[in-house]
Scaffold this active site. Structure first.
Site, mmCIF file in Angstrom:
data_model
loop_
_atom_site.group_PDB
_atom_site.id
_atom_site.type_symbol
_atom_site.label_atom_id
_atom_site.label_comp_id
_atom_site.label_asym_id
_atom_site.label_seq_id
_atom_site.Cartn_x
_atom_site.Cartn_y
_atom_site.Cartn_z
ATOM 1 C CB VAL A 140 -0.900 -0.136 1.383
ATOM 2 C CG1 VAL A 140 -1.863 1.390 1.251
ATOM 3 C CG2 VAL A 140 -1.706 -1.304 1.134
ATOM 4 N N GLY A 186 4.115 3.280 -4.473
ATOM 5 C CA GLY A 186 4.783 4.130 -5.156
ATOM 6 C C GLY A 186 4.995 3.392 -6.840
ATOM 7 C CD GLN A 207 -1.717 9.937 -4.444
ATOM 8 O OE1 GLN A 207 -2.754 10.767 -4.186
ATOM 9 N NE2 GLN A 207 -0.505 10.269 -4.251
ATOM 10 C CG ASP A 257 -8.651 7.342 -1.296
ATOM 11 O OD1 ASP A 257 -7.535 7.139 -0.377
ATOM 12 O OD2 ASP A 257 -9.490 8.362 -1.356
ATOM 13 C CG MET A 258 -4.195 4.903 1.619
ATOM 14 S SD MET A 258 -2.559 4.623 1.775
ATOM 15 C CE MET A 258 -2.013 6.489 2.157
ATOM 16 C CE LYS A 276 11.147 0.804 2.107
ATOM 17 N NZ LYS A 276 11.316 1.816 1.331
ATOM 18 C CG HIS A 325 6.834 8.499 7.625
ATOM 19 N ND1 HIS A 325 8.351 8.779 7.743
ATOM 20 C CD2 HIS A 325 6.456 8.442 6.500
ATOM 21 C CE1 HIS A 325 8.595 8.872 6.245
ATOM 22 N NE2 HIS A 325 7.508 8.646 5.589
#
Ligand SMILES: C[S@@+](CC[C@H](N)C(=O)[O-])C[C@H]1O[C@@H](n2cnc3c(N)ncnc32)[C@H](O)[C@@H]1O
Length: 364
Positions: free
Chosen positions: A205, A208, A230, A250-251, A264, A268
Site C-alpha cells: 500500500v 509508489g 494513487q 485510495d487507501m 513502507k 509517517h
C-alpha cells in the site's frame, strides 16, 4: 583568601560558556551550508568522476574532468575542504604528485549514480526548493488557527501531494527519491526472509512505482504482489508477469485483499487519525486470512534510550519534515502501541532494520 582570583575564575567560566554557546548557535544556524554544499557537489558529479577513474583525483584533475571554469577551481577546493571535514571525502598524498588527491569515503560512495546504493535522488529531493520554501512561512503557520500543514500555509492551501500530482518532474523526483532507498531494503530483506516466507499474497500500500515490490517479487517469485497507489502514480506501470501487478485506488476508502499488507514509509506521512484509518482498512484487507494475516509496517521508531545522539537527531529531523510537509509524524514506541492497539490488532513485534527504520509486524 584571595577573592579577586575566585571572581576572575567565575567570570572566565562565564565567558567560556558564552563563547561555547555562541559556537553551538552559529553551528546550528549554518547547518544548511553543509547540506547545500553536499547537494552542489552531488550535482557536479564529483563522486561519479572519482569512482569512474578508480583512483583518488587531485583538485586540478577533478576541475578538468568536471569541466569547471578555471575561475572556480579555488571554489571547488573550498567546497571539498568543508565536505572532507564533514567526512564525505578523504585526502591522500600520491607519491609522484605534489598535490594531495581526494578519495571517496563510505558516505560519498552513496552518491555514485551507477551503483544500486545511489542516494543522490534523496539529496536532490530533500533539498529541492519545493521542500524548503515553506520554512519561511513558519511564523505565519504557528500563529494561525488553521488545520493546514506548513507546506499548505506557504502555498496558498495547496497540499504537497496536489503539487506533486501537477508537476510531472517533481513527482518523478519524489518517486526516484523513494525508490533509491530500495537497495537498503534489499539488504534488509535477506535478514528478514521469514517475514514473507509463508505468505501467498501481499499488497504494497502506497507502494509508489513498485521499487520495493519488485525486490520482494525477485526474492519470492511465488508470492503474488500488488502495488497499490494513487491512480495517477500507477497509471502507466505494468507488472512483469502474473505475480506482480499495479492497482490504482485510495487507501482511505479500501485496500485490495491479501494475506498481508505492507506499509513502507507510509504511516509517517499521516497524523494519528488518518494513520488509524489506513491501519483499520489494512486490517480489513487481511481479514480473509483470519489470525494468520498480518500488517507489515516499515517506519521510524524514535527511541532515545537505545539510539545514539546522531541517530536520534536524524529521526527527530525526519519528524519535523513529516510534520511540516504532511502533518505526519515519526512515532515513539508508546505512540506505536496506542495506534496499533486502537486499530484493533491484538499484538505486534518491532525490530530495527535498515540502519534507522523499524520493522513492525501487527497481527489481528
Ligand atoms: C512516502 S511514499 C512511500 C513509497 C514506498 N512505499 C516506498 O517506501 O518507497 C508514500 C506513498 O503513498 C502514496 N499515497 C498517498 N496517498 C495515497 C492514497 N490515498 N492511496 C494510496 N496511496 C497513496 C503516495 O503516492 C506515495 O507513493
Amino acid at each position: 583568601m584571595d577573592l579577586s582570583a575566585n571572581s576572575n575564575t567565575n567570570s572566565s567560566n562565564e565567558e567560556s560558556e558564552l563563547y561555547h554557546a555562541q559556537i553551538h548557535l552559529y553551528k546550528h544556524v549554518y547547518n544548511w551550508v553543509s547540506s547545500m554544499a553536499l547537494k552542489a557537489i552531488m550535482e557536479l558529479g564529483v563522486a561519479d568522476v572519482i569512482h569512474s577513474h578508480g583512483k583518488p583525483l587531485t583538485l586540478s584533475q577533478l576541475a578538468t574532468e568536471l569541466k569547471l571554469h578555471p575561475s572556480k577551481v579555488g571554489a571547488l577546493h573550498r567546497f571539498l575542504r568543508l565536505l572532507t571535514h564533514n567526512g564525505f571525502f578523504a585526502k591522500t598524498k600520491i607519491q609522484e604528485q605534489e598535490e594531495e588527491a581526494y578519495s571517496l569515503t563510505p558516505p560519498s560512495k552513496l552518491l555514485i549514480r551507477s551503483k544500486p546504493t545511489n542516494l543522490s535522488s534523496i539529496v536532490k529531493g530533500a533539498l529541492h526548493w519545493s521542500s524548503l520554501d515553506m520554512w519561511h512561512s513558519s511564523e505565519k503557520w504557528f500563529t494561525e488557527d488553521k488545520e493546514q500543514t506548513m507546506y499548505e500555509t506557504s502555498s496558498g492551501g495547496q497540499s504537497f501531494w496536489d503539487f506533486l500530482n501537477k508537476e510531472t518532474d517533481c513527482i518523478k523526483m519524489f518517486q526516484d527519491a523513494m525508490a533509491s532507498d530500495s537497495y537498503m531494503f534489499k539488504l534488509a530483506l535477506k535478514e528478514c526472509r521469514h517475514v514473507f516466507e509463508n505468505l501467498g499474497s501481499i499488497v504494497d500500500v502506497g507502494g509508489g512505482t513498485g521499487g520495493v515490490s519488485k525486490l520482494i517479487h525477485q526474492e519470492f517469485p511465488q508470492l503474488k504482489c500488488t502495488v497499490f497507489d494513487q491512480p495517477e502514480v500507477v497509471a502507466n506501470l505494468k507488472g512483469d508477469d502474473g505475480n506482480l501487478n499495479f492497482v490504482g485506488g485510495d487507501m482511505f476508502k479500501s485496500i485490495p485483499s491479501a494475506d498481508a499488507v505492507l506499509l513502507k514509509w507510509v504511516l509517517h506521512d499521516w497524523n494519528d487519525e488518518l494513520a488509524l484509518k489506513i491501519l483499520k482498512n489494512s486490517k480489513e484487507a487481511i481479514s480473509g486470512r483470519g489470525k494468520e494475516g498480518k500488517v507489515i509496517i516499515i517506519d521510524i521508531s524514535i527511541d532515545d534510550t537505545s539510539d545514539d545522539k546522531e541517530l536520534t537527531g536524524l529521526k527527530l529531523d525526519y519528524d519535523l519534515v513529516m510534520l511540516t510537509m504532511f502533518n505526519g509524524k515519526e512515532r515513539e514506541k508508546k505512540e506505536w502501541d496506542k495506534l496499533i492497539y486502537e486499530a484493533g490488532f491484538s499484538r505486534y513485534t518491532l525490530t530495527p532494520i535498515c540502519g534507522f527504520k523499524s520493522l513492525i509486524e501487527a497481527y489481528p
